[in-house]
Design a protein around this motif. Sequence first.
Motif, PDB file in Angstrom:
ATOM      1  N   ASN A 154     -23.740   6.517  54.499  1.00  0.00           N
ATOM      2  CA  ASN A 154     -22.824   5.571  54.036  1.00  0.00           C
ATOM      3  C   ASN A 154     -21.950   5.093  55.169  1.00  0.00           C
ATOM      4  OD1 ASN A 154     -20.515   4.114  52.960  1.00  0.00           O
ATOM      5  ND2 ASN A 154     -21.930   4.172  51.116  1.00  0.00           N
ATOM      6  N   ASN A 155     -21.926   4.107  55.760  1.00  0.00           N
ATOM      7  CA  ASN A 155     -21.089   3.854  56.811  1.00  0.00           C
ATOM      8  C   ASN A 155     -19.465   3.772  56.591  1.00  0.00           C
ATOM      9  OD1 ASN A 155     -23.192   3.229  58.718  1.00  0.00           O
ATOM     10  ND2 ASN A 155     -23.145   1.183  58.335  1.00  0.00           N
ATOM     11  N   LEU A 156     -19.138   3.374  55.335  1.00  0.00           N
ATOM     12  CA  LEU A 156     -18.091   3.176  54.662  1.00  0.00           C
ATOM     13  C   LEU A 156     -17.472   4.411  54.425  1.00  0.00           C
ATOM     14  CD1 LEU A 156     -15.726   1.465  53.653  1.00  0.00           C
ATOM     15  CD2 LEU A 156     -16.871   1.355  51.451  1.00  0.00           C
ATOM     16  N   PHE A 157     -18.064   5.422  54.001  1.00  0.00           N
ATOM     17  CA  PHE A 157     -17.687   6.669  53.723  1.00  0.00           C
ATOM     18  C   PHE A 157     -17.178   7.296  55.073  1.00  0.00           C
ATOM     19  CE2 PHE A 157     -18.218  11.264  53.460  1.00  0.00           C
ATOM     20  CZ  PHE A 157     -17.546  11.627  52.281  1.00  0.00           C
ATOM     21  N   VAL A 158     -18.229   7.249  56.071  1.00  0.00           N
ATOM     22  CA  VAL A 158     -17.894   7.885  57.562  1.00  0.00           C
ATOM     23  C   VAL A 158     -16.555   7.402  58.066  1.00  0.00           C
ATOM     24  CG1 VAL A 158     -18.960   8.152  59.802  1.00  0.00           C
ATOM     25  CG2 VAL A 158     -20.501   8.361  57.936  1.00  0.00           C
ATOM     26  N   CYS A 159     -16.498   6.173  57.735  1.00  0.00           N
ATOM     27  CA  CYS A 159     -15.330   5.403  58.315  1.00  0.00           C
ATOM     28  C   CYS A 159     -14.004   5.914  57.894  1.00  0.00           C
ATOM     29  CB  CYS A 159     -15.388   3.797  58.095  1.00  0.00           C
ATOM     30  SG  CYS A 159     -13.905   2.971  58.275  1.00  0.00           S
ATOM     31  N   VAL A 160     -14.097   5.959  56.412  1.00  0.00           N
ATOM     32  CA  VAL A 160     -12.911   6.617  55.625  1.00  0.00           C
ATOM     33  C   VAL A 160     -12.518   8.000  55.976  1.00  0.00           C
ATOM     34  CG1 VAL A 160     -11.977   7.263  53.449  1.00  0.00           C
ATOM     35  CG2 VAL A 160     -13.116   5.264  53.749  1.00  0.00           C
ATOM     36  N   VAL A 161     -13.623   8.824  56.287  1.00  0.00           N
ATOM     37  CA  VAL A 161     -13.357  10.184  56.789  1.00  0.00           C
ATOM     38  C   VAL A 161     -12.713  10.335  58.195  1.00  0.00           C
ATOM     39  CG1 VAL A 161     -14.818  12.393  57.774  1.00  0.00           C
ATOM     40  CG2 VAL A 161     -15.416  11.266  55.695  1.00  0.00           C
ATOM     41  N   PHE A 162     -13.157   9.547  59.131  1.00  0.00           N
ATOM     42  CA  PHE A 162     -12.757   9.315  60.535  1.00  0.00           C
ATOM     43  C   PHE A 162     -11.123   8.662  60.425  1.00  0.00           C
ATOM     44  CE2 PHE A 162     -17.043  10.192  62.008  1.00  0.00           C
ATOM     45  CZ  PHE A 162     -16.656  11.081  62.948  1.00  0.00           C
ATOM     46  N   SER A 163     -11.084   7.646  59.756  1.00  0.00           N
ATOM     47  CA  SER A 163      -9.864   7.128  59.702  1.00  0.00           C
ATOM     48  C   SER A 163      -8.791   7.940  58.863  1.00  0.00           C
ATOM     49  CB  SER A 163      -9.780   5.766  59.000  1.00  0.00           C
ATOM     50  OG  SER A 163     -10.443   5.869  57.621  1.00  0.00           O
ATOM     51  N   GLY A 164      -9.144   8.675  58.008  1.00  0.00           N
ATOM     52  CA  GLY A 164      -8.371   9.751  57.434  1.00  0.00           C
ATOM     53  C   GLY A 164      -7.987  10.739  58.220  1.00  0.00           C
ATOM     54  N   ALA A 165      -8.969  11.213  58.968  1.00  0.00           N
ATOM     55  CA  ALA A 165      -8.690  12.445  59.910  1.00  0.00           C
ATOM     56  C   ALA A 165      -7.718  11.879  60.975  1.00  0.00           C
ATOM     57  CB  ALA A 165      -9.890  12.766  60.649  1.00  0.00           C
ATOM     58  N   ALA A 166      -7.717  10.562  61.278  1.00  0.00           N
ATOM     59  CA  ALA A 166      -6.761  10.142  62.471  1.00  0.00           C
ATOM     60  C   ALA A 166      -5.447   9.946  61.702  1.00  0.00           C
ATOM     61  CB  ALA A 166      -7.115   8.706  62.911  1.00  0.00           C
ATOM     62  N   GLY A 167      -5.384   9.663  60.387  1.00  0.00           N
ATOM     63  CA  GLY A 167      -4.312   9.534  59.583  1.00  0.00           C
ATOM     64  C   GLY A 167      -3.673  10.820  59.721  1.00  0.00           C
ATOM     65  N   VAL A 168      -4.382  11.886  59.393  1.00  0.00           N
ATOM     66  CA  VAL A 168      -3.479  13.212  59.204  1.00  0.00           C
ATOM     67  C   VAL A 168      -3.178  13.639  60.659  1.00  0.00           C
ATOM     68  CG1 VAL A 168      -4.276  15.674  59.054  1.00  0.00           C
ATOM     69  CG2 VAL A 168      -5.280  13.938  57.533  1.00  0.00           C
ATOM     70  N   LEU A 169      -3.858  13.412  61.646  1.00  0.00           N
ATOM     71  CA  LEU A 169      -3.450  13.786  63.085  1.00  0.00           C
ATOM     72  C   LEU A 169      -2.053  13.024  63.424  1.00  0.00           C
ATOM     73  CD1 LEU A 169      -6.757  13.663  65.361  1.00  0.00           C
ATOM     74  CD2 LEU A 169      -5.065  15.671  64.740  1.00  0.00           C
ATOM     75  N   VAL A 170      -1.864  11.615  62.733  1.00  0.00           N
ATOM     76  CA  VAL A 170      -0.737  10.950  63.248  1.00  0.00           C
ATOM     77  C   VAL A 170       0.360  11.346  62.174  1.00  0.00           C
ATOM     78  CG1 VAL A 170       0.236   8.674  63.198  1.00  0.00           C
ATOM     79  CG2 VAL A 170      -1.714   9.230  64.192  1.00  0.00           C
ATOM     80  N   GLY A 171       0.048  11.553  60.878  1.00  0.00           N
ATOM     81  CA  GLY A 171       0.977  11.617  60.020  1.00  0.00           C
ATOM     82  C   GLY A 171       1.435  13.297  59.570  1.00  0.00           C
ATOM     83  N   HIS A 172       0.615  14.231  60.093  1.00  0.00           N
ATOM     84  CA  HIS A 172       1.046  15.479  59.833  1.00  0.00           C
ATOM     85  C   HIS A 172       2.418  15.864  60.313  1.00  0.00           C
ATOM     86  CE1 HIS A 172       0.056  19.308  58.469  1.00  0.00           C
ATOM     87  NE2 HIS A 172       0.613  19.903  59.261  1.00  0.00           N
ATOM     88  N   PRO A 173       2.733  15.520  61.658  1.00  0.00           N
ATOM     89  CA  PRO A 173       4.350  16.038  61.903  1.00  0.00           C
ATOM     90  C   PRO A 173       5.509  15.348  61.017  1.00  0.00           C
ATOM     91  CG  PRO A 173       3.062  15.200  63.674  1.00  0.00           C
ATOM     92  CD  PRO A 173       2.175  14.975  62.621  1.00  0.00           C
ATOM     93  N   PHE A 174       4.968  14.268  60.355  1.00  0.00           N
ATOM     94  CA  PHE A 174       6.140  13.573  59.481  1.00  0.00           C
ATOM     95  C   PHE A 174       6.124  14.606  58.322  1.00  0.00           C
ATOM     96  CE2 PHE A 174       5.141  10.086  62.294  1.00  0.00           C
ATOM     97  CZ  PHE A 174       6.383   9.584  62.413  1.00  0.00           C
ATOM     98  N   ASP A 175       4.937  14.954  57.801  1.00  0.00           N
ATOM     99  CA  ASP A 175       4.660  15.826  56.461  1.00  0.00           C
ATOM    100  C   ASP A 175       5.664  17.074  56.858  1.00  0.00           C
ATOM    101  OD1 ASP A 175       3.208  16.007  53.812  1.00  0.00           O
ATOM    102  OD2 ASP A 175       2.750  17.812  54.878  1.00  0.00           O
TER     103      ASP A 175
END
Length: 316
Positions: A1-22
């Motif tokens: 599912n293209n959407l699921f793959v998209c969410v996984v990758f966008s979510g992973a990018a979000g974790v990389l960007v947001g983890h220092p703030f967390d």
Amino acid sequence: NNLFVCVVFSGAAGVLVGHPFDTVKVRLQVQSVDRPLYRGTFHCFQSIVRQESVFGLYKGIGSPMMGLTFINAIVFGVQGNAMRHLGQDTPTNQFLAGAAAGAIQCVICCPMELAKTRMQMQGTGMKKSSTKKLYKNSLDCLSRIYQREGLRGVNRGMVTTLLRETPGFGVYFWAYDVLTRGLGCEPEDPYMIPKLLLAGGMAGIASWLSTYPVDVIKSRLQADGVGGDRRYSGIADCVRQSVQREGYMVFTRGLTSTLLRAFPVNAATFATVTLVLMYARGGEECPKDCEPAPLAQAAPPPVQQAPSSQIQPSSL
């Protein structure tokens, strides 16, 4: 599912960007009021980088990264099935479906955020060279907790996680639905992407604001006992001690860091998912109000890392 793959990758990018703030959020939420190490959000950033290097900001990132796919899979299934069962696509039903998804994904989210929090607290205020590691990584952390305390220890903070994630996800989907309906969103609209970014970012902020006091208590309970004796006997005791010692402003500790992370991470996630969904449908009619299929909270958060760590909100 293209959407699921998209969410996984966008979510992973979000974790990389947001983890220092967390990481900063958790340190500020848990630090001792008698001997505070950090004066505020930016001082905490500076201190961690100076004392523990840039990698100190990414302590515990393995946990939300590992849990991301499972959380997204659960949220996708539960939210989609709930909406089909409820029938009508209304903001109220979006809230109910999101709340159901948020509650069920706690099975993965709670242990994930426990490991993330313990790893983030490891070596607090210590030079990298002198840090004695209690846990090697997130899996080792959960393994050691299980050996000492069993399943109950691995699920420490489950009640507070439920109290945060259930309404948090409900508000998340509800706010995005209301905002996209209010802003209007058509494929030919030249301002469609800015509108999606605004709706997604504000939905993330609304979600965190609605449950942030619970997140403070959750972090304190999950970090309790690291490197010493336990201080709190339960949720009520943690609330009572925290308010007695620090006043009601204790429930805003780390909020600045959380909001700095919430807007860009959730804006990017929602916009990416919506646009990929439209692209995958080959230019067919945009879903009503350009609303994407359900996705997990990024920061957990959210994922969600978070609002989580993790993708939390980790941790939103």
